[in-house]
Write an enzyme that holds these catalytic residues in place. Structure first.
Site, mmCIF file in Angstrom:
data_model
loop_
_atom_site.group_PDB
_atom_site.id
_atom_site.type_symbol
_atom_site.label_atom_id
_atom_site.label_comp_id
_atom_site.label_asym_id
_atom_site.label_seq_id
_atom_site.Cartn_x
_atom_site.Cartn_y
_atom_site.Cartn_z
ATOM 1 N N HIS A 144 -11.889 0.094 -2.716
ATOM 2 C CA HIS A 144 -12.921 -0.664 -1.989
ATOM 3 C C HIS A 144 -14.333 -0.118 -2.196
ATOM 4 O O HIS A 144 -15.144 -0.063 -1.259
ATOM 5 C CB HIS A 144 -12.588 -0.714 -0.510
ATOM 6 C CG HIS A 144 -11.396 -1.554 -0.171
ATOM 7 N ND1 HIS A 144 -10.986 -2.610 -0.949
ATOM 8 C CD2 HIS A 144 -10.522 -1.496 0.884
ATOM 9 C CE1 HIS A 144 -9.915 -3.175 -0.404
ATOM 10 N NE2 HIS A 144 -9.614 -2.519 0.700
ATOM 11 N N HIS A 164 -13.004 -8.180 4.536
ATOM 12 C CA HIS A 164 -11.787 -7.490 4.949
ATOM 13 C C HIS A 164 -11.463 -7.717 6.429
ATOM 14 O O HIS A 164 -11.094 -6.775 7.145
ATOM 15 C CB HIS A 164 -11.913 -5.994 4.653
ATOM 16 C CG HIS A 164 -10.611 -5.301 4.401
ATOM 17 N ND1 HIS A 164 -9.610 -5.220 5.349
ATOM 18 C CD2 HIS A 164 -10.140 -4.651 3.301
ATOM 19 C CE1 HIS A 164 -8.592 -4.542 4.846
ATOM 20 N NE2 HIS A 164 -8.876 -4.187 3.609
ATOM 21 N N GLU A 168 -7.209 -11.130 1.910
ATOM 22 C CA GLU A 168 -8.409 -10.800 1.136
ATOM 23 C C GLU A 168 -8.405 -11.559 -0.188
ATOM 24 O O GLU A 168 -7.602 -11.273 -1.073
ATOM 25 C CB GLU A 168 -8.459 -9.299 0.873
ATOM 26 C CG GLU A 168 -8.315 -8.431 2.116
ATOM 27 C CD GLU A 168 -7.800 -7.052 1.778
ATOM 28 O OE1 GLU A 168 -8.425 -6.372 0.938
ATOM 29 O OE2 GLU A 168 -6.753 -6.663 2.335
#
Length: 323
Positions: free
Chosen positions: A103, A174, A288
């Protein structure tokens, strides 16, 4: 409505923008581009917040690991070995999910303060410049995300980015959904229009692409979600220019429904089996939209490379209803 929400320890102000339309209220923070709350009615007209979040900034600072509601970048999901090669040069990234990068690294987009400005009557545009070398990624990236409510109350998230040097871009939101508004989300029912998925190794790095038929990854017909998922689904519709509906999450108890439409070729289903306190495992379900994990090491996957002169564009729409 724009308001001062809090102040970071270094004195940087954090603002909150509230969007409201068609019975839906969404709150967005300049810190991390976080979707703090999404309030929608159930089949009886009773409103509840259907995404996990914290009431104050300290909650996000103390519990950054789950990425609750955050704007994720430069690269959503994992890059194996925390490094990649582009045009013959190797770039090292933070191994914040050892041995991989996750991420965007130690201080990805989820920990940055974004500029906010109105985007029409029912939207807000978040923007910032990610400098060359930030978290190891090459290129000066000008990036924005627009969050807007349409006439039905659907939350439309549109991303754009341009770069001055070849780089990687893979952006997502997210948010964790709990359509009951509280408790555990394992009883939610899910449909995903995906005939294939990417199985993973022990470090959650894809090992290829396989069919979902005959496996626990087959959500082509609606069924209870359960636990044990942190996997990317290869959407049947592929990469598209416009957002196409690809998934539906339903809570039988409240009647609330969220549909997911996207331009992206993949969808990561994460059943939050490792959520820390004050939450419990399974309290939310993340859907996601994305390009696939570890795409830089998989030339057969859709490319996440962005070059000068190109414009990265991505759109995802979360639609809310009840039945």
């Amino acid at each position: 409505m724009n308001e001062l929400f809090a102040t970071l320890p270094d004195g940087t102000p954090v603002h909150r923008w509230t969007l409201e339309r068609a019975g839906v209220r969404v709150r967005i923070l300049s810190y991390g581009g976080i979707v703090q709350s999404v309030e929608v009615p159930d089949r009886q007209g009773r409103t509840a917040d259907v995404v996990l979040g914290f009431a104050d900034l300290d909650g996000y600072l103390e519990h950054s690991g789950p990425y609750l509601g955050a704007f994720i970048g430069r690269y959503a999901n994992r890059i194996a070995g925390a490094r990649f090669e582009l045009d013959g040069r190797t770039y090292a990234l933070a191994a914040n999910n050892a041995p991989n990068s996750l991420h965007g690294g130690d201080n990805g987009f989820d920990k940055r303060v974004w500029d906010l400005e109105p985007a029409g009557e029912f939207g807000v545009r978040l923007s910032r410049v990610s400098p060359h070398g930030e978290e190891g990624f090459p290129g000066r990236l000008e990036v924005s995300g627009t969050y807007a409510l349409d006439e039905s109350g659907a939350l439309r998230i549109s991303y754009e980015a341009v770069t001055d040097a070849p780089t990687l871009v893979n952006l997502t939101n997210h948010s964790y959904f709990n359509l009951a508004g509280s408790g555990n989300a394992a009883g939610h029912e899910l449909r995903i229009d995906a005939s294939r998925y990417t199985p993973v190794d022990a470090d959650l790095i894809p090992t290829g692409v396989e069919e979902v038929a005959g496996t626990r990854f087959d959500f082509r017909q609606t069924r209870k979600v359960g636990a044990g998922y942190d996997h990317n689904f290869v959407l049947d519709k592929g990469l598209t220019d416009r957002a196409v509906e690809v998934a539906e999450l339903y809570d039988p108890a409240s009647g609330r429904v969220v549909t997911v439409s996207t331009t992206e070729p993949g969808l990561q289903l994460y059943t939050a089996d490792h959520l820390p306190e004050p939450f419990a495992p399974g309290d939310g379900i993340a859907l996601e939209t994305q390009h696939f994990p570890d795409s830089p090491h998989r030339p057969e996957f859709p490319s996440t490379v962005l070059r000068p002169g190109e414009v990265y564009r991505s759109e995802t729409v979360y639609g809310f209803s009840s039945r």
